[in-house]
Design a protein around this motif. Structure first.
Motif, PDB file in Angstrom:
ATOM      1  N   MET A   1       0.843  -1.199   0.000  1.00 19.64           N
ATOM      2  CA  MET A   1       0.000   0.000   0.000  1.00 19.64           C
ATOM      3  C   MET A   1       0.878   1.248   0.000  1.00 19.64           C
ATOM      4  N   ASN A   2       0.459   2.244  -0.756  1.00 14.34           N
ATOM      5  CA  ASN A   2       1.176   3.513  -0.809  1.00 14.34           C
ATOM      6  C   ASN A   2       0.282   4.650  -0.317  1.00 14.34           C
ATOM      7  N   ALA A   3       0.923   5.643   0.294  1.00 13.35           N
ATOM      8  CA  ALA A   3       0.218   6.831   0.758  1.00 13.35           C
ATOM      9  C   ALA A   3       1.241   7.929   0.941  1.00 13.35           C
ATOM     10  N   ALA A   4       0.828   9.133   0.694  1.00 10.98           N
ATOM     11  CA  ALA A   4       1.743  10.258   0.823  1.00 10.98           C
ATOM     12  C   ALA A   4       2.278  10.332   2.243  1.00 10.98           C
ATOM     13  N   PRO A   5       3.566  10.710   2.391  1.00  6.36           N
ATOM     14  CA  PRO A   5       4.147  10.828   3.735  1.00  6.36           C
ATOM     15  C   PRO A   5       3.313  11.709   4.657  1.00  6.36           C
ATOM     16  N   ALA A   6       2.725  12.775   4.124  1.00  3.48           N
ATOM     17  CA  ALA A   6       1.908  13.655   4.962  1.00  3.48           C
ATOM     18  C   ALA A   6       0.683  12.929   5.492  1.00  3.48           C
ATOM     19  N   ASP A   7       0.098  12.066   4.649  1.00  2.00           N
ATOM     20  CA  ASP A   7      -1.062  11.292   5.095  1.00  2.00           C
ATOM     21  C   ASP A   7      -0.657  10.310   6.187  1.00  2.00           C
ATOM     22  N   GLN A   8       0.523   9.713   6.035  1.00  2.00           N
ATOM     23  CA  GLN A   8       1.003   8.783   7.055  1.00  2.00           C
ATOM     24  C   GLN A   8       1.257   9.504   8.379  1.00  2.00           C
ATOM     25  N   LEU A   9       1.803  10.707   8.299  1.00  2.00           N
ATOM     26  CA  LEU A   9       2.032  11.486   9.515  1.00  2.00           C
ATOM     27  C   LEU A   9       0.709  11.836  10.207  1.00  2.00           C
ATOM     28  N   ARG A  10      -0.308  12.105   9.401  1.00  2.00           N
ATOM     29  CA  ARG A  10      -1.609  12.427   9.999  1.00  2.00           C
ATOM     30  C   ARG A  10      -2.193  11.223  10.727  1.00  2.00           C
ATOM     31  N   LEU A  11      -1.771  10.017  10.325  1.00  3.79           N
ATOM     32  CA  LEU A  11      -2.204   8.827  11.061  1.00  3.79           C
ATOM     33  C   LEU A  11      -1.757   8.908  12.516  1.00  3.79           C
ATOM     34  N   LEU A  12      -0.548   9.466  12.723  1.00 11.56           N
ATOM     35  CA  LEU A  12      -0.055   9.592  14.092  1.00 11.56           C
ATOM     36  C   LEU A  12      -0.922  10.559  14.893  1.00 11.56           C
ATOM     37  N   ASP A  13      -1.430  11.602  14.222  1.00 15.00           N
ATOM     38  CA  ASP A  13      -2.341  12.533  14.901  1.00 15.00           C
ATOM     39  C   ASP A  13      -3.633  11.829  15.290  1.00 15.00           C
ATOM     40  N   VAL A  14      -4.151  11.016  14.363  1.00 11.36           N
ATOM     41  CA  VAL A  14      -5.362  10.253  14.649  1.00 11.36           C
ATOM     42  C   VAL A  14      -5.110   9.263  15.783  1.00 11.36           C
ATOM     43  N   GLN A  15      -3.944   8.606  15.733  1.00  9.73           N
ATOM     44  CA  GLN A  15      -3.603   7.649  16.784  1.00  9.73           C
ATOM     45  C   GLN A  15      -3.530   8.335  18.147  1.00  9.73           C
ATOM     46  N   ALA A  16      -2.951   9.522  18.195  1.00  6.24           N
ATOM     47  CA  ALA A  16      -2.862  10.258  19.459  1.00  6.24           C
ATOM     48  C   ALA A  16      -4.254  10.600  19.991  1.00  6.24           C
ATOM     49  N   LEU A  17      -5.141  10.983  19.092  1.00  2.21           N
ATOM     50  CA  LEU A  17      -6.508  11.303  19.512  1.00  2.21           C
ATOM     51  C   LEU A  17      -7.244  10.054  19.976  1.00  2.21           C
ATOM     52  N   ASP A  18      -7.018   8.940  19.278  1.00  3.84           N
ATOM     53  CA  ASP A  18      -7.657   7.686  19.697  1.00  3.84           C
ATOM     54  C   ASP A  18      -7.146   7.253  21.071  1.00  3.84           C
ATOM     55  N   ALA A  19      -5.839   7.454  21.297  1.00  4.18           N
ATOM     56  CA  ALA A  19      -5.280   7.119  22.610  1.00  4.18           C
ATOM     57  C   ALA A  19      -5.900   8.007  23.685  1.00  4.18           C
ATOM     58  N   ARG A  20      -6.083   9.279  23.361  1.00  2.00           N
ATOM     59  CA  ARG A  20      -6.699  10.206  24.305  1.00  2.00           C
ATOM     60  C   ARG A  20      -8.138   9.802  24.609  1.00  2.00           C
ATOM     61  N   LEU A  21      -8.867   9.429  23.577  1.00  2.00           N
ATOM     62  CA  LEU A  21     -10.251   9.001  23.774  1.00  2.00           C
ATOM     63  C   LEU A  21     -10.314   7.744  24.632  1.00  2.00           C
ATOM     64  N   GLN A  22      -9.363   6.851  24.416  1.00  2.00           N
ATOM     65  CA  GLN A  22      -9.311   5.620  25.205  1.00  2.00           C
ATOM     66  C   GLN A  22      -9.005   5.946  26.671  1.00  2.00           C
ATOM     67  N   GLN A  23      -8.090   6.880  26.884  1.00  2.00           N
ATOM     68  CA  GLN A  23      -7.753   7.295  28.242  1.00  2.00           C
ATOM     69  C   GLN A  23      -8.959   7.935  28.939  1.00  2.00           C
ATOM     70  N   LEU A  24      -9.675   8.776  28.199  1.00  2.00           N
ATOM     71  CA  LEU A  24     -10.843   9.434  28.776  1.00  2.00           C
ATOM     72  C   LEU A  24     -11.924   8.420  29.142  1.00  2.00           C
ATOM     73  N   GLY A 197      -2.900   1.294  16.213  1.00  2.00           N
ATOM     74  CA  GLY A 197      -2.804   0.787  14.843  1.00  2.00           C
ATOM     75  C   GLY A 197      -1.629   1.346  14.083  1.00  2.00           C
ATOM     76  N   ALA A 198      -1.099   2.492  14.517  1.00  2.00           N
ATOM     77  CA  ALA A 198       0.040   3.126  13.850  1.00  2.00           C
ATOM     78  C   ALA A 198       1.018   3.609  14.909  1.00  2.00           C
ATOM     79  N   ALA A 199       2.310   3.441  14.618  1.00  2.00           N
ATOM     80  CA  ALA A 199       3.333   3.842  15.582  1.00  2.00           C
ATOM     81  C   ALA A 199       4.466   4.558  14.864  1.00  2.00           C
ATOM     82  N   LYS A 200       5.080   5.469  15.583  1.00  2.00           N
ATOM     83  CA  LYS A 200       6.205   6.221  15.030  1.00  2.00           C
ATOM     84  C   LYS A 200       7.480   5.392  15.110  1.00  2.00           C
ATOM     85  N   LEU A 201       8.303   5.489  14.063  1.00  2.00           N
ATOM     86  CA  LEU A 201       9.639   4.901  14.101  1.00  2.00           C
ATOM     87  C   LEU A 201      10.562   5.956  14.708  1.00  2.00           C
ATOM     88  N   TYR A 202      11.018   5.705  15.913  1.00  2.00           N
ATOM     89  CA  TYR A 202      11.823   6.689  16.626  1.00  2.00           C
ATOM     90  C   TYR A 202      13.177   6.073  16.992  1.00  2.00           C
TER      91      TYR A 202
END
Length: 247
Positions: A1-24, A197-202
């Motif tokens: 699967m291919n996707a623009a790097p910017a779209d992949q980065l936005r996945l991390l934003d979505v993941q952060a929000l999902d984590a926040r929702l889970q915490q709440l 579902g998505a994680a940063k390579l750090y």
């Protein structure tokens, strides 16, 4: 699967929000007030049962007292009639006089016994009334504590739900800019992988499973095109490259 790097980065934003929702959601479920209300409600149920028992006892004593007082009145009235007959002089037969006097004495003893019963019932009724008063106060006190804990819980609910609504709206906006196939894969993996579902390579380490990539995996990541959607070899989550990936 291919996707623009910017779209992949936005996945991390979505993941952060999902984590926040889970915490709440977890925080909402784990509020201390839940256990407090549950414990107080159990106490209240027990106290109400005791109160009903005390009220029933007081009611039973009230009926018993009324019946005993009626019995005393009946004996007193009968004794009064007999005494009137005795005082009237209408009875001249010695035997009849003796029988009447014996009956008056018997009625006096019966009246005394019944009055003792009345006093005993009154004492029991007074004790039951005191118990009702005590338990009524305790019920009111516990109910006030439940009301207070409920108000605190509801205030926390309102705050947490407000934060969740804001995060949900933000997620909708960001996810709307991500390609549908990439978002679908992310949601599928998130459901399978405990909410991530998505994680940063750090620094050559997957932030999803916390494992560092070996040299072969690092070289494969380096060789991959920027729009290639990578997956962690260990946890299979989407692996998003950033300027901090250490490649």
């Amino acid at each position: 699967m291919n996707a623009a790097p910017a779209d992949q980065l936005r996945l991390l934003d979505v993941q952060a929000l999902d984590a926040r929702l889970q915490q709440l959601a977890h925080k909402r479920k784990s509020l201390l007030e839940h256990a407090e209300i549950e414990s107080l409600t159990k106490d209240l149920t027990q106290l109400r049962d005791l109160l009903v028992a005390a009220q029933t006892e007081e009611s039973d004593c009230s009926r018993e007292q009324t019946k005993a007082e009626q019995d005393v009145d009946q004996v007193r009235q009968r004794a009064a009639r007999d005494q009137q007959r005795l005082d009237s002089g209408a009875i001249t037969s010695p035997k009849d006089l003796e029988n009447l006097q014996r009956e008056i004495a018997s009625l006096a003893k019966r009246q005394g016994d019944l009055e003792d019963i009345v006093l005993e019932v009154m004492e029991r009724r007074e004790s039951a009334q005191e118990r009702v008063t005590e338990l009524t106060g305790r019920v009111s006190s516990v109910q006030a504590k439940i009301d207070d804990a409920t108000a605190r819980r509801d205030a926390s609910f309102e705050e947490l739900d407000g934060e969740a609504a804001t995060a949900t709206k933000e997620r909708e906006v960001i996810s709307g800019t991500i390609p549908a196939d990439l978002l679908k894969l992310y949601d599928k993996l998130r459901a399978q992988q405990g909410g991530v579902g998505a994680a940063k390579l750090y620094q050559r380490r997957c932030e999803g499973c916390r494992l560092e990539l070996n040299i072969t995996e690092v070289n494969e990541v380096r060789a991959a095109a920027p729009d290639t959607v990578l997956r962690c070899e260990n946890c299979r989550r989407i692996l998003v490259r950033t300027s901090e990936s250490g490649l």
